[in-house]
Design an enzyme around this catalytic site. Structure first.
Site, PDB file in Angstrom:
ATOM      1  N   LYS A   1      31.501  30.445 -22.670  1.00 10.93           N
ATOM      2  CA  LYS A   1      30.511  30.299 -21.603  1.00 10.93           C
ATOM      3  C   LYS A   1      31.016  30.939 -20.315  1.00 10.93           C
ATOM      4  O   LYS A   1      31.876  30.384 -19.647  1.00 10.93           O
ATOM      5  CB  LYS A   1      30.215  28.812 -21.365  1.00 10.93           C
ATOM      6  CG  LYS A   1      29.270  28.562 -20.173  1.00 10.93           C
ATOM      7  CD  LYS A   1      28.961  27.081 -19.987  1.00 10.93           C
ATOM      8  CE  LYS A   1      28.172  26.844 -18.703  1.00 10.93           C
ATOM      9  NZ  LYS A   1      27.959  25.425 -18.410  1.00 10.93           N
TER      10      LYS A   1
ATOM     11  N   ASP B   1      31.716  19.424 -19.469  1.00 10.99           N
ATOM     12  CA  ASP B   1      32.414  20.597 -18.948  1.00 10.99           C
ATOM     13  C   ASP B   1      33.613  20.115 -18.140  1.00 10.99           C
ATOM     14  O   ASP B   1      33.460  19.647 -17.018  1.00 10.99           O
ATOM     15  CB  ASP B   1      31.488  21.434 -18.055  1.00 10.99           C
ATOM     16  CG  ASP B   1      30.411  22.165 -18.847  1.00 10.99           C
ATOM     17  OD1 ASP B   1      29.982  21.627 -19.888  1.00 10.99           O
ATOM     18  OD2 ASP B   1      29.990  23.250 -18.422  1.00 10.99           O
TER      19      ASP B   1
ATOM     20  N   LYS C   1      35.265  28.188 -21.194  1.00 13.38           N
ATOM     21  CA  LYS C   1      34.361  28.586 -20.112  1.00 13.38           C
ATOM     22  C   LYS C   1      35.172  29.212 -18.987  1.00 13.38           C
ATOM     23  O   LYS C   1      36.277  28.757 -18.684  1.00 13.38           O
ATOM     24  CB  LYS C   1      33.628  27.324 -19.625  1.00 13.38           C
ATOM     25  CG  LYS C   1      32.756  27.500 -18.403  1.00 13.38           C
ATOM     26  CD  LYS C   1      31.951  26.226 -18.131  1.00 13.38           C
ATOM     27  CE  LYS C   1      31.298  26.250 -16.777  1.00 13.38           C
ATOM     28  NZ  LYS C   1      30.588  25.008 -16.433  1.00 13.38           N
TER      29      LYS C   1
END
Lengths: 320, 299
Positions: free
Chosen positions: A256, A152, A220
Site C-alpha cells: 500500500k 495500519d 505500506k
C-alpha cells in the site's frame, strides 16, 4: 510462526542473527531503481485500458481522513462517499476501505451500515509511533474491538534506525497478536515503515523484510504526514520485496503506497509498476491499495471525462 | 560589418506557450509554420493540443481565487504595469505586428500604442466598474440591499484572427480587469505578438495562470474548451460563423455564458463597457439597517 516460514526460522532467533540476515540482503542500486520506476511511468494507457485502470484504482483506494479536526460528520460523509463515490453514475465502483483514527471506527461502521467497504484504522500511536508498548497494544485492541477490519500500524523508526531490528520485529509480532478478535478471526495488519524517514533504499528493503517475516498482511510506505511519502521508486522496491518473499515462502503480501498520490496519471503509473513487477496476482484490492483522499476526486473527474467526452471540473465532485 | 559579426550565427527565438506563469512547449510536441503577410517564414509556433487547453484551464482555475479576491485597486495597478512593460518593449512589438499584419512601421506603431493605451483604459476601470453596474437598490423594508458585480470565473477567449495584437489585448484586458481568469487561443495565422505578450505579462506582477495564451487551431481546441465543465464562459470573438455555432451548442451543456462574435471594423475605436459586463455576475445581499429591534432599539 507459519510452517512455510521455517526457512527463515533461524534468522529471527537473535538480534545478531537478524542483523546478519538483513545486512546480507543485496544492496539496492538506487540509480537503477529510480530509472526503472521512471521508465515504467512513461507507459501510455488510453481508452478502454484507461477506463479499466480508473475503475480498478477507485476500487483500491483506502479513502483516508487522518486529521486532528476529524468530526463524526466528516467521517460519515467520507463513508458515504466510499460507498457511492459518484452519485451521478451508479456504475462507479466502491472504494476498498475508509481509513480513520481508532476513535472514529465506530462512527464509520455505523455510517457504512454493512456495505462492502472495509474499515481500516491506524493504530500504535500513529503517526509518530512514540509511545510505550502497552499504549500501542491498547490502541490496537480498541480499534479491533470497535470493528476495524484492518489495522495500519507504524513501526518504531527510532528503534529501527538505531539498529534494534529484533525489537522492531517483536513489535510487529505483538501487534499482530493484538489484531486477533475474540472469535479467533483477525484484522489484517498493514505495517507502515515511513519510508521518508528511513534515509536509504537499503533501509526500506530491510524494513520490508522485517515486516514480512513478522507476519504483516500488507506493507505500506508511509503515513502521509512527512515530506516524502509514496514515490514510484520506493513502491517498486517494496513490490520487489513481496515478489521475492512469495518466491521463497509462497506467502503473498499486499502493498500500500500512501501519501502524495493525487492524480489519475500517478495512480496509473503505480498500477503499471504492480503489473510489471509482481503481475496480475496483485491487481486487486485484496493485495494492493492506495492510501489517498484527493486522488478519488481526480479519478472521478477522469471517469466522467471518459463517459461523457467532456472535461469535468471540481464543481462536479464533492469537497472533502 | 566587421568580420566577427558577419560570421555570427543567427539566434532565433523559440516561441512558446504561456500557461500558469510558465513557458511550456506544446504537450504534443507539435509546431506549425508562421509566415508574414507576404508568405515569408517567420518562426515556428507551438500547435497546441486539447491537453494543453486542459492544463491551461487547470492553471486558470487555480489562479481565479487569488485574482478575483485581489482588491480592484491592486488589479488596476497590475494592468497599468503591463502597459508600462509594453512601452519598454515597444520596438519589438512594432516589428512583430508589422510583420504579422503587413503594416508599415508607422501604422504598426499606432497599433501598438493603441494596445498600450487599452491596458491603461481597463486599468482605470477595475475600481470603477462596481459603481457603474452595481449599487444600492431601493427596497420596501428596513434593509440595505446592495448589488455588486462579481467575476464569472474562468473565461475562454477565441482571439480575433485579423487583429493579432490590438484585437487580442482588446478581448483579454476587459476579461481580467474585473477579476476573471482567461484561456485565450491566439490568432491562428499570426500568433507571434500574442506569444510575445506572454513574456510581458510574466514580468508585470500578474499572477501566473490569470492569463494563459495558446497558439494553434481554434477548431481543434475550441470544442473541448466549449464543452469543458470547469470553464464558465466563452468569448467567440475570433470564431468563424460555422465554428461559433458549433461551440455555442457545445457550451449550452453546462450553461456557459457565451459572447457571440460581433463585427468589429476598427479595434482602435472606443471599446465601451460591454466586454467587461459580458463576464460579470450580479451578487445582491440584504442587510438589516438596524431599525429592527423589538423594543425600538436601533440595534
Amino acid at each position: 510462526m507459519p510452517t512455510t516460514l521455517t526457512a527463515f526460522a533461524d534468522v529471527t532467533t537473535s538480534d545478531s542473527a537478524l542483523r546478519r540476515f538483513l545486512h546480507g540482503l543485496p544492496g539496492v542500486d538506487a540509480v537503477g531503481l529510480e530509472a526503472r520506476a521512471a521508465s515504467l511511468g512513461t507507459r501510455s494507457i488510453k481508452t478502454t485500458a484507461k477506463a479499466y485502470a480508473i475503475d480498478l484504482a477507485i476500487s483500491m483506494i483506502d479513502l483516508t481522513t487522518l486529521e486532528g479536526a476529524d468530526t463524526p460528520g466528516k467521517v460519515r460523509a467520507l463513508s458515504a462517499k466510499a460507498v457511492n463515490p459518484d452519485p451521478t453514475d451508479r456504475t462507479t465502483p466502491m472504494t476498498a476501505a475508509v481509513c480513520v483514527y481508532p476513535d472514529m471506527v465506530a462512527t464509520a461502521k455505523a455510517a457504512l451500515n454493512g456495505a462492502d467497504v472495509k474499515i481500516a484504522s491506524v493504530a500504535t500511536a500513529f503517526p509518530a509511533g512514540r509511545a510505550a508498548l502497552p499504549v500501542k497494544l491498547a490502541d490496537t485492541r480498541d480499534a479491533v474491538a470497535a470493528g476495524a477490519d484492518e489495522i495500519d500500524m507504524v513501526i518504531d523508526r527510532g528503534a529501527f534506525l538505531a539498529g534494534r531490528y529484533l525489537e522492531t520485529y517483536e513489535l510487529i509480532r505483538t501487534i499482530k497478536e493484538a489484531c486477533v478478535r475474540e472469535d479467533g478471526s483477525a484484522a489484517r495488519l498493514k505495517v507502515i515503515f515511513e519510508t521518508g524517514e528511513l534515509s536509504t533504499y537499503d533501509n526500506i528493503r530491510r524494513a520490508s523484510w522485517i515486516g514480512m517475516l513478522a507476519g504483516a498482511d500488507f506493507i505500506k510506505t508511509s503515513t502521509g504526514k512527512v515530506g516524502v511519502n509514496a514515490t514510484p521508486a520506493n513502491t517498486l522496491l517494496m513490490l520487489e520485496a513481496v515478489r521475492d518473499f512469495r518466491a521463497q515462502t509462497g506467502i503473498q503480501i499486499g502493498v500500500k503506497p500512501a501519501g502524495g498520490i493525487r492524480t489519475t496519471k500517478d495512480a496509473i503509473k503505480f498500477l503499471v509498476l504492480v503489473n510489471e513487477t509482481v503481475g496480475e496476482d496483485w491487481l486487486s484490492n485484496h493485495w494492493f491499495r492506495f492510501g489517498a483522499s484527493s486522488l478519488l476526486n481526480d479519478l472521478l473527474m477522469q471517469r466522467q471525462k471518459l463517459s461523457t467526452g467532456r472535461y469535468s471540473g471540481p464543481d462536479y465532485v464533492t469537497v472533502d | 560589418m566587421s568580420e566577427s559579426s558577419a560570421t555570427r550565427l543567427n539566434v532565433f527565438k523559440t516561441y512558446k506557450l504561456y500557461v500558469g506563469g510558465k513557458f511550456p512547449r506544446s504537450e504534443s510536441g507539435r509546431v506549425y509554420e508562421v509566415s508574414d503577410s507576404k508568405g515569408k517564414w517567420l518562426a515556428n509556433a507551438p500547435l497546441s493540443s486539447r491537453k494543453d487547453a486542459r492544463d491551461a484551464v487547470v492553471a486558470a482555475r487555480k489562479a481565479f481565487g487569488g485574482w478575483s479576491g485581489a482588491t480592484a485597486y491592486n488589479r488596476g495597478q497590475i494592468l497599468y504595469r503591463i502597459a508600462e512593460m509594453l512601452e519598454g518593449r515597444r520596438e519589438q512589438f512594432v516589428r512583430e505586428v508589422g510583420e504579422a499584419e503587413g503594416l508599415s512601421k508607422s501604422k504598426a506603431g499606432a497599433v501598438v500604442d493603441a494596445a498600450i493605451d487599452r491596458w491603461v483604459w481597463y486599468a482605470g476601470w477595475t475600481d470603477k466598474i462596481g459603481q457603474i453596474v452595481g449599487g444600492a437598490n431601493p427596497v420596501a423594508g428596513p434593509f440595505f440591499n446592495l448589488s455588486t458585480p462579481e467575476p464569472t470565473g474562468v473565461v475562454t477567449v477565441i482571439a480575433p484572427q485579423d487583429s493579432s495584437f490590438l484585437g487580442l489585448v482588446s478581448v483579454i484586458a476587459p476579461v481580467i480587469a474585473t477579476g476573471n481568469t482567461v484561456v485565450v487561443i491566439a490568432s491562428e495565422k499570426s500568433p507571434l505578438p500574442a506569444l510575445s505578450l506572454g513574456e510581458v505579462l510574466a514580468t508585470s506582477d500578474l499572477p501566473g495562470g490569470v492569463v494563459n495564451i495558446l497558439s494553434g487551431k481554434a477548431g481543434e481546441m475550441g470544442p473541448h474548451l466549449a464543452s469543458h465543465q470547469d470553464v464558465n464562459a466563452i468569448d467567440l470573438a475570433g470564431a468563424d460563423p460555422v465554428l461559433a455555432k458549433e461551440l455555442e451548442i457545445a457550451a449550452a451543456d453546462n450553461l456557459k455564458r457565451v459572447l457571440r462574435p460581433q463585427p468589429v471594423d476598427d479595434w482602435s475605436a472606443d471599446p465601451g463597457m460591454s466586454r467587461m459586463t459580458a463576464f460579470l455576475e450580479t451578487k445582491t445581499v440584504w442587510h438589516p439597517t438596524g431599525s429592527l429591534g423589538a423594543g425600538g432599539s436601533s440595534y
